[in-house]
Each structure stands twice: as C-alpha cells, then as structure tokens.
Design an enzyme around this catalytic site. Sequence first.
Site, PDB file in Angstrom:
ATOM      1  N   ASN A   7       0.856  -1.179   0.000  1.00 21.15           N
ATOM      2  CA  ASN A   7       0.000   0.000   0.000  1.00 21.15           C
ATOM      3  C   ASN A   7       0.902   1.244   0.000  1.00 21.15           C
ATOM      4  OD1 ASN A   7      -1.445   2.269   1.047  1.00 21.15           O
ATOM      5  ND2 ASN A   7      -3.081   0.887   1.652  1.00 21.15           N
ATOM      6  N   ASP A   9      -0.011   4.451  -0.132  1.00 21.43           N
ATOM      7  CA  ASP A   9      -0.670   5.702   0.267  1.00 21.43           C
ATOM      8  C   ASP A   9       0.253   6.644   1.032  1.00 21.43           C
ATOM      9  OD1 ASP A   9      -2.929   4.569  -0.767  1.00 21.43           O
ATOM     10  OD2 ASP A   9      -3.905   4.210   1.165  1.00 21.43           O
ATOM     11  N   HIS A  10       1.079   6.063   1.906  1.00 21.81           N
ATOM     12  CA  HIS A  10       1.865   6.940   2.769  1.00 21.81           C
ATOM     13  C   HIS A  10       3.034   7.598   2.051  1.00 21.81           C
ATOM     14  CE1 HIS A  10      -0.630   6.405   6.147  1.00 21.81           C
ATOM     15  NE2 HIS A  10      -0.524   5.092   6.094  1.00 21.81           N
ATOM     16  N   ARG A  18       4.014  18.523   1.598  1.00 22.71           N
ATOM     17  CA  ARG A  18       4.733  19.673   1.054  1.00 22.71           C
ATOM     18  C   ARG A  18       4.098  20.245  -0.215  1.00 22.71           C
ATOM     19  NH1 ARG A  18       9.925  21.826   1.506  1.00 22.71           N
ATOM     20  NH2 ARG A  18       9.510  21.344   3.690  1.00 22.71           N
ATOM     21  N   HIS A  47      -5.296   3.843  -2.190  1.00 20.09           N
ATOM     22  CA  HIS A  47      -6.639   4.221  -1.735  1.00 20.09           C
ATOM     23  C   HIS A  47      -6.940   5.626  -2.243  1.00 20.09           C
ATOM     24  CE1 HIS A  47      -9.485   4.604   2.031  1.00 20.09           C
ATOM     25  NE2 HIS A  47     -10.090   4.874   0.898  1.00 20.09           N
ATOM     26  N   ARG A  49      -9.078   8.254  -1.783  1.00 13.54           N
ATOM     27  CA  ARG A  49     -10.104   8.692  -0.832  1.00 13.54           C
ATOM     28  C   ARG A  49     -10.924   9.819  -1.428  1.00 13.54           C
ATOM     29  NH1 ARG A  49      -8.749   7.032   4.822  1.00 13.54           N
ATOM     30  NH2 ARG A  49     -10.524   8.327   5.332  1.00 13.54           N
ATOM     31  N   ARG A  53      -6.785  12.946   0.264  1.00 18.95           N
ATOM     32  CA  ARG A  53      -5.780  13.435   1.217  1.00 18.95           C
ATOM     33  C   ARG A  53      -4.372  12.930   0.911  1.00 18.95           C
ATOM     34  NH1 ARG A  53      -7.411  10.385   6.738  1.00 18.95           N
ATOM     35  NH2 ARG A  53      -9.340  11.503   6.342  1.00 18.95           N
ATOM     36  N   HIS A  54      -4.264  11.807   0.209  1.00 19.43           N
ATOM     37  CA  HIS A  54      -2.909  11.361  -0.173  1.00 19.43           C
ATOM     38  C   HIS A  54      -2.854  11.011  -1.660  1.00 19.43           C
ATOM     39  CE1 HIS A  54      -4.936   7.678   1.003  1.00 19.43           C
ATOM     40  NE2 HIS A  54      -4.666   7.790   2.288  1.00 19.43           N
ATOM     41  N   GLU A  74      -8.231   0.656  -3.438  1.00 18.27           N
ATOM     42  CA  GLU A  74      -9.045   0.708  -2.223  1.00 18.27           C
ATOM     43  C   GLU A  74      -9.985   1.872  -2.364  1.00 18.27           C
ATOM     44  OE1 GLU A  74      -7.663   1.297   1.842  1.00 18.27           O
ATOM     45  OE2 GLU A  74      -6.211  -0.248   1.391  1.00 18.27           O
ATOM     46  N   THR A 104      -6.640   6.872   9.378  1.00 21.55           N
ATOM     47  CA  THR A 104      -6.543   5.815   8.379  1.00 21.55           C
ATOM     48  C   THR A 104      -7.840   5.012   8.468  1.00 21.55           C
ATOM     49  OG1 THR A 104      -5.258   3.895   7.662  1.00 21.55           O
ATOM     50  CG2 THR A 104      -5.313   4.334  10.013  1.00 21.55           C
ATOM     51  N   THR A 105      -8.011   4.006   7.605  1.00 15.96           N
ATOM     52  CA  THR A 105      -9.248   3.236   7.647  1.00 15.96           C
ATOM     53  C   THR A 105      -9.333   2.530   8.999  1.00 15.96           C
ATOM     54  OG1 THR A 105      -8.869   2.841   5.310  1.00 15.96           O
ATOM     55  CG2 THR A 105     -10.635   1.590   6.340  1.00 15.96           C
ATOM     56  N   GLU A 155     -11.008  -9.032   2.752  1.00 14.99           N
ATOM     57  CA  GLU A 155      -9.734  -8.699   3.382  1.00 14.99           C
ATOM     58  C   GLU A 155     -10.006  -8.603   4.875  1.00 14.99           C
ATOM     59  OE1 GLU A 155      -7.187  -5.728   1.620  1.00 14.99           O
ATOM     60  OE2 GLU A 155      -6.454  -5.117   3.600  1.00 14.99           O
ATOM     61  N   HIS A 196      -3.822  -4.350   7.539  1.00 16.69           N
ATOM     62  CA  HIS A 196      -3.952  -3.209   8.451  1.00 16.69           C
ATOM     63  C   HIS A 196      -3.123  -3.439   9.715  1.00 16.69           C
ATOM     64  CE1 HIS A 196      -5.909   0.673   9.105  1.00 16.69           C
ATOM     65  NE2 HIS A 196      -5.570   0.426  10.354  1.00 16.69           N
ATOM     66  N   GLY A 197      -2.154  -2.587   9.893  1.00 24.09           N
ATOM     67  CA  GLY A 197      -1.328  -2.626  11.102  1.00 24.09           C
ATOM     68  C   GLY A 197      -0.289  -3.732  11.118  1.00 24.09           C
ATOM     69  N   GLY A 218       1.222  -1.330   4.376  1.00 25.04           N
ATOM     70  CA  GLY A 218       1.616   0.002   3.957  1.00 25.04           C
ATOM     71  C   GLY A 218       2.529   0.707   4.925  1.00 25.04           C
ATOM     72  N   HIS A 219       1.972   1.115   6.059  1.00 28.65           N
ATOM     73  CA  HIS A 219       2.686   2.034   6.941  1.00 28.65           C
ATOM     74  C   HIS A 219       4.042   1.522   7.397  1.00 28.65           C
ATOM     75  CE1 HIS A 219       3.578   4.362  10.591  1.00 28.65           C
ATOM     76  NE2 HIS A 219       3.023   5.340   9.911  1.00 28.65           N
TER      77      HIS A 219
HETATM   78  N1  PXP Z   1      -5.770  -2.807   3.972  1.00 23.86           N
HETATM   79  C1  PXP Z   1      -6.709  -1.843   4.034  1.00 23.86           C
HETATM   80  C2  PXP Z   1      -8.101  -2.161   3.570  1.00 23.86           C
HETATM   81  C3  PXP Z   1      -6.391  -0.545   4.504  1.00 23.86           C
HETATM   82  O1  PXP Z   1      -7.342   0.400   4.559  1.00 23.86           O
HETATM   83  C4  PXP Z   1      -5.071  -0.270   4.884  1.00 23.86           C
HETATM   84  C5  PXP Z   1      -4.705   1.092   5.358  1.00 23.86           C
HETATM   85  O2  PXP Z   1      -4.854   2.009   4.344  1.00 23.86           O
HETATM   86  C6  PXP Z   1      -4.116  -1.308   4.773  1.00 23.86           C
HETATM   87  C7  PXP Z   1      -4.508  -2.573   4.345  1.00 23.86           C
HETATM   88  C8  PXP Z   1      -2.692  -1.092   5.125  1.00 23.86           C
HETATM   89  O3  PXP Z   1      -2.587  -0.800   6.473  1.00 23.86           O
HETATM   90  P1  PXP Z   1      -1.188  -0.357   7.082  1.00 23.86           P
HETATM   91  O4  PXP Z   1      -0.845   0.946   6.439  1.00 23.86           O
HETATM   92  O5  PXP Z   1      -1.472  -0.253   8.541  1.00 23.86           O
HETATM   93  O6  PXP Z   1      -0.207  -1.427   6.734  1.00 23.86           O
END
Ligand code: PXP
Length: 246
Positions: A7, A9-10, A18, A47, A49, A53-54, A74, A104-105, A155, A196-197, A218-219
């Site tokens: 992911n 997004d970040h 910036r 994602h 959104r 935002r990103h 997403e 985040t979601t 998921e 997620h996480g 992602g993160h």
């Molecule tokens: N899966 C979904 C559906 C998400 O919304 C996210 C966060 O955007 C992720 C996975 C990835 O989560 P993380 O950034 O915590 O790894």
Amino acid sequence: MLKLGVNIDHVATLREARYRGRDHGEPDPVAAALACEAAGAHGITAHLREDRRHIVDRDVWKLREVIQTRLNLEMANAPEIVAIALKLKPDIVCLVPERRLEVTTEGGLDVVANERALSETRKRMNDAGIEVSLFITPTPSQIEASAFVGAQFIELHTGAYAEHFADPEARQVELERLIAAAKQAHQLSLKVNAGHGLNYENLALLHRVPHMIELNIGHSLVSRAVTVGLANAVTEMLRLMEGYRG
Ligand code: PXP
C-alpha cells in the site's frame, strides 16, 4: 506462496505534506510502486479517498499505466469513486468504509447493513472485469454477508490483532478470531486477504491464520524504507512471509 501487496498511500502522504494542490512533487508514489515491484512485491494498493488526502487522481491513472503486477484500488462505495474505478479498471477493488475524520481506515465495512448497495457495486465491478474484495472485521455475520454479496475476496481487518500484539492474552483472542474467520470464509468459497497494522514484528505469528492469499501492508513498509530504502524494506517483509503453509 503468500503474496505481498504494498500500500503506497503513505508515500503520497509525504508528498502532500509539502506539495498539496500542486500537480507534481516528491516522493512520487508511482516511482515507489515500481521500486516495490522490482523488489518482488506481488501487487500495489492505493486508496483514492473522497477527500484526496494522499493519493490523487493522476496517481491512479499513472499507476494503471505502468503497474506490471496487480493494481488494487481501495475505495469507498461512493458514486464518484465507483465511476472512476469502472473507467480505470484496476485488477481488483477493495471496498472500505471511509470517515473523513479518521487518520486511516479504522473499522471494517458493515456488509450486513449494506448488503444491497454492496451487491449492486459488486455486480457492476464484476461486469467490468474487476474483482471485488470487502474489508471486514473477522466476525461470522460479516463473512456470511460478504458471501451473500458475491464478493470474490474478503480482506480480514488485522487492526485489532496488531493493536493488541503487546498483550499475549488479548492477541491470542484476536488471532483465534482471524483463524476462525479465515476458515469460515474458505468454506464459503471466499478468497482471503488480510491487512492493516501488520509490521515486521507481528507478521510471524500471523502465519497461523490459514487460507490467506495476500497481505496488504503500507505504513510499516514505508516507515522502514526511510532508513533502509524501499527495496530492502520489501525484501525483508517478503522474507518474513516465506514458509507460509496456507
Ligand atoms: N488494507 C486496508 C483495507 C487498509 O485500509 C489499509 C490502510 O490504508 C491497509 C490494508 C494497510 O494498512 P497499514 O498501512 O497499517 O499497513
């Protein structure tokens, strides 16, 4: 083999910090996606959104053009974004809930309460050749409803597992919930992703969850990339995913 969807997004979050509102800027999530693919990632997730935002529109169009693996978009089940997805034709969409104030979601989709609307979008996506995944908390009713809606994938939301990881008892409860959910989904012929996480610390134990096809991360990957570079961050994560028995 357990697949890794990155992911990105970040990467865009950092750019927007910036360059918000400009038509260029660094770092470029598309370049990051290509670097992840080159390092062995099996797919790219972004994602789009509603508040942009990103990830912004030009990112998803460019990603669609250059991604060689699989593009997972997403998205909320919102008319504007559904229309974009139908034109963009990602390989798969993952429908998620979206609240403007969340960082985040945060939660899973309430499939039970939105069966009709989700069924309709699922059908429109499938008719356009796009697979559908539903991001849900690992509860029996949401899994049953996901099968009823006709989604190809769910998921599983691993946020609670990640959140409780430092507490062995609580994390065991969450792990067992994920295991039961994956089994139930498999029985209902739903394919199982998770995300997620997830991070370099909590991934090993997740191998106990059966039937998973892909993890979306992602993160922690983008964070690790700050110190070791994106290619190393992806390679290290792939190594932790090796040996998964399914
Ligand atoms: N899966 C979904 C559906 C998400 O919304 C996210 C966060 O955007 C992720 C996975 C990835 O989560 P993380 O950034 O915590 O790894």
